[in-house]
Design a protein around this motif. Structure first.
Motif, short mmCIF file in Angstrom:
data_model
loop_
_atom_site.label_atom_id
_atom_site.label_comp_id
_atom_site.label_asym_id
_atom_site.label_seq_id
_atom_site.Cartn_x
_atom_site.Cartn_y
_atom_site.Cartn_z
N ALA A 1 0.83 -1.21 0.00
CA ALA A 1 0.00 0.00 0.00
C ALA A 1 0.86 1.26 0.00
O ALA A 1 0.49 2.26 -0.62
CB ALA A 1 -0.92 0.00 1.21
N HIS B 1 2.05 1.70 -3.46
CA HIS B 1 0.92 2.11 -4.30
C HIS B 1 0.56 3.57 -4.07
O HIS B 1 0.22 4.30 -5.03
CB HIS B 1 -0.30 1.22 -4.04
CG HIS B 1 -1.47 1.54 -4.92
ND1 HIS B 1 -1.46 1.35 -6.28
CD2 HIS B 1 -2.69 2.08 -4.63
CE1 HIS B 1 -2.61 1.74 -6.80
NE2 HIS B 1 -3.37 2.19 -5.81
N LEU B 2 0.61 4.02 -2.82
CA LEU B 2 0.34 5.43 -2.54
C LEU B 2 1.33 6.31 -3.29
O LEU B 2 0.94 7.32 -3.90
CB LEU B 2 0.42 5.71 -1.04
CG LEU B 2 0.33 7.19 -0.64
CD1 LEU B 2 -1.02 7.79 -1.06
CD2 LEU B 2 0.54 7.35 0.86
N LEU C 1 -4.77 6.33 5.80
CA LEU C 1 -4.99 5.23 4.85
C LEU C 1 -5.15 3.97 5.67
O LEU C 1 -4.18 3.42 6.19
CB LEU C 1 -3.82 5.13 3.88
CG LEU C 1 -3.98 4.14 2.72
CD1 LEU C 1 -5.25 4.41 1.94
CD2 LEU C 1 -2.77 4.20 1.80
N ILE D 1 -5.28 0.66 6.00
CA ILE D 1 -4.91 -0.58 5.32
C ILE D 1 -5.25 -1.78 6.20
O ILE D 1 -4.79 -1.88 7.34
CB ILE D 1 -3.40 -0.58 5.01
CG1 ILE D 1 -3.02 0.67 4.21
CG2 ILE D 1 -3.00 -1.85 4.26
CD1 ILE D 1 -1.54 0.99 4.25
N THR E 1 -9.85 3.44 2.60
CA THR E 1 -9.13 2.16 2.52
C THR E 1 -8.24 2.05 1.28
O THR E 1 -7.47 1.10 1.18
CB THR E 1 -10.12 0.98 2.55
OG1 THR E 1 -11.04 1.12 1.47
CG2 THR E 1 -10.88 0.96 3.87
N THR E 2 -8.37 3.00 0.35
CA THR E 2 -7.51 2.99 -0.83
C THR E 2 -6.90 4.37 -1.03
O THR E 2 -7.49 5.38 -0.61
CB THR E 2 -8.28 2.59 -2.11
OG1 THR E 2 -9.20 3.64 -2.45
CG2 THR E 2 -9.01 1.28 -1.92
N ALA E 3 -5.75 4.40 -1.69
CA ALA E 3 -5.05 5.66 -1.90
C ALA E 3 -5.86 6.62 -2.76
O ALA E 3 -5.96 7.81 -2.46
CB ALA E 3 -3.68 5.40 -2.53
N ASP E 4 -6.45 6.11 -3.84
CA ASP E 4 -7.22 6.99 -4.73
C ASP E 4 -8.42 7.59 -4.01
O ASP E 4 -8.71 8.79 -4.15
CB ASP E 4 -7.69 6.20 -5.96
CG ASP E 4 -6.61 6.09 -7.02
OD1 ASP E 4 -6.11 7.14 -7.47
OD2 ASP E 4 -6.25 4.96 -7.39
N GLU E 5 -9.12 6.77 -3.24
CA GLU E 5 -10.28 7.27 -2.50
C GLU E 5 -9.86 8.33 -1.49
O GLU E 5 -10.53 9.36 -1.33
CB GLU E 5 -10.98 6.12 -1.78
CG GLU E 5 -12.20 6.56 -0.97
CD GLU E 5 -12.75 5.48 -0.06
OE1 GLU E 5 -13.82 5.72 0.55
OE2 GLU E 5 -12.12 4.41 0.06
#
Length: 216
Positions: free
Chosen positions: A29, A32-33, A141, A143, A175-179
């Motif tokens: 994660a 990914h961030l 975030l 995770i 829970t996700t980087a994009d969100e």
């Protein structure tokens, strides 16, 4: 995000552990961030070094050709304690000076899993927002539910009337980087009417230092 006013975010400060943690999902994660920040053309401000999740995020951002700034206390650079900073490095004298510079140079803040240092940085930024020292969005975030207990505690403090519902809105989670980045961009600061009357300004010496900051 149609119909929602979007905040312009050019630089995000990331707080996270100098360890990688037990779950490989934390490392994935973090990388990914960094990838998400890079693709969105967002530069990184962080605490310097390359250990643990800190190193994952900074490396990923740099790999996507975005600027990386590490703000690190000089004590940490002795004997290469935390590894070489990815990108440009600014050395400061104290932990508090580092946090002030992070606040001044960033447009938003994200916390990944970490320990006491990460939590201190997170809550310092939250309390400064509550006191109207800044109005920048702050998020965690979450995770694999890492922050579930923390978020439950904050909600408990609201129920017990130690944190106001208005102040609770300062802390964003996803829970996700994009969100999470989407939520940070959509954040609307709602200052407490009483605390919004407080006037804060750095000392003249702090102003001089901040005027010399890196232009990412």
């Amino acid at each position: 995000m149609e119909g929602v006013s979007v905040r312009k975010i050019k630089k995000i400060c990331v707080f996270c552990g100098a360890n990688s943690g037990k779950d490989v999902a934390f490392v994935n994660a973090a990388f990914h961030l960094g990838k998400v920040l890079g693709k969105r053309k967002i530069d990184l401000v962080y605490g310097g070094g390359k250990l643990g999740l800190i190193g994952c995020v900074s490396t990923a951002v740099a790999q996507h050709e975005r600027k990386v700034l590490g703000i690190i206390p000089s004590a940490f650079t002795v004997n290469n304690l935390v590894g070489e900073t990815c990108g440009k490095e600014i050395k400061v004298a104290t932990m508090q000076e580092r946090l002030v510079m992070m606040m001044e140079l960033s447009d938003a803040f994200i916390a990944l899993p970490g320990g006491f240092g990460t939590l201190e940085e997170l809550f310092q930024m939250i309390s400064w927002a509550q006191l109207n020292i800044h109005n920048k969005p702050i998020g965690v975030l979450n995770i694999n539910g890492f922050f579930n207990g923390l978020l439950s505690f904050v909600d408990h403090a609201v129920k017990q009337e130690f944190i106001t519902p208005r102040a609770r809105k300062i802390l964003i989670s996803a829970t996700t980087a994009d969100e999470l980045v989407d939520k940070l961009q959509a954040f609307r600061f709602e200052p407490d009417p009483a605390l919004s009357k407080l006037k804060w300004s750095p000392s003249s010496s702090q102003k001089e230092k901040l005027d010399l900051t890196l232009r990412l």
